[in-house]
Design an enzyme around this catalytic site. Structure first.
Site, PDB file in Angstrom:
ATOM      1  CE  LYS A  84      42.604  41.883  43.178  1.00  0.00           C
ATOM      2  NZ  LYS A  84      42.852  41.097  44.406  1.00  0.00           N
TER       3      LYS A  84
HETATM    4  O1  G3P Z   1      45.163  37.628  45.142  1.00  0.00           O
HETATM    5  C1  G3P Z   1      44.081  36.843  45.502  1.00  0.00           C
HETATM    6  C2  G3P Z   1      44.289  36.243  46.842  1.00  0.00           C
HETATM    7  O2  G3P Z   1      44.280  37.218  47.841  1.00  0.00           O
HETATM    8  C3  G3P Z   1      43.367  35.131  47.171  1.00  0.00           C
HETATM    9  O3  G3P Z   1      44.122  34.256  47.885  1.00  0.00           O
HETATM   10  O4  G3P Z   1      44.576  32.439  49.417  1.00  0.00           O
HETATM   11  O5  G3P Z   1      42.387  33.681  49.561  1.00  0.00           O
HETATM   12  O6  G3P Z   1      42.835  32.131  47.669  1.00  0.00           O
HETATM   13  P1  G3P Z   1      43.425  33.048  48.678  1.00  0.00           P
END
Ligand code: G3P
Length: 218
Positions: A84
């Site tokens: 990533k």
């Molecule tokens: O895949 C990306 C994810 O882990 C981010 O999620 O909920 O932190 O925006 P969030």
């Protein structure tokens, strides 16, 4: 649309694998923290032993050189690791170097069509659109996924679009309709996807009626 699990929790990954519906895993430093995994290498290797599909691991250096060094090291940990790389100028440079070395890049923290397009042109295998975080600030995250899929199809770009930052089951429905190649979902959302009250009621009713028949016959 394929489904990846968005977690660093190996118990959740093992459980989801048993269901036969996930074909990859995505992690990030926040998910590592939530899973209590400071042992980064061990965690990634453990996940890669459970999931044979792509497992995304994030690099943390701010400059291209550092990203590339980290990515080269992390990509040695397991054959199925994808790296990533954030959608920054340095990230683009690192992505283009890594793509030439056949290291799979998941171009992440993408919030615009331009970022996704540049990541694809630099050679990223995947691009992760954080739809939930866009929704949080009043933008339509899934509309952006749809536009990016359309543009990638139009110009025959092979980068796969990952709908990420998925918060609820409706996001999964919308990602599938938008043409996302992959939705990466938290474990709780995966569990919600299979739930329907009418299924539960139906299962109970069938069991009760079967009991009635067997009682009547006995
Ligand atoms: O895949 C990306 C994810 O882990 C981010 O999620 O909920 O932190 O925006 P969030």
């Amino acid at each position: 649309m394929r489904i990846f699990l968005d977690t660093a929790n190996v118990d959740q990954i093992r459980q989801a694998k048993r269901l036969g519906v996930i074909s990859g895993v995505t992690t990030n430093p926040s998910l590592m923290f939530q899973a209590g995994r400071a042992d980064y290498r061990a965690a990634i290797q453990e996940i890669c032993a459970i999931e044979s599909g792509p497992v995304s691991a994030e690099v943390l250096s701010p400059e291209a050189e550092g990203m590339v060094e980290e990515a080269r090291e992390v990509s040695k940990w397991a054959a199925n690791v994808a790296i990533k790389i954030p959608a920054t100028v340095a990230g683009l440079e690192a992505t283009s170097i890594l793509a030439r070395e056949n290291i799979k890049v998941n171009f992440t923290l993408c919030f615009s069509l331009n970022q996704a397009l540049l990541g694809a042109l630099a050679g990223a295998a995947y691009t992760s659109l954080f739809v939930g975080r866009l929704d949080d600030i009043g933008h339509d995250g899934m509309e952006l996924v749809k536009e990016i899929v359309e543009v990638f199809n139009k110009y025959k770009l092979s980068t796969e679009v990952i709908a990420a930052s998925i918060r609820h089951p409706l996001h999964c429905v919308a990602a599938a309709k938008a043409g996302a190649h992959i939705a990466t979902v938290p474990y709780n959302v995966l569990m919600q996807m299979i739930q329907h009250p009418l299924t539960s009621i139906g299962v109970t009713r069938f069991a009760e009626d079967w009991q009635r028949i067997t009682r009547a016959e006995g």
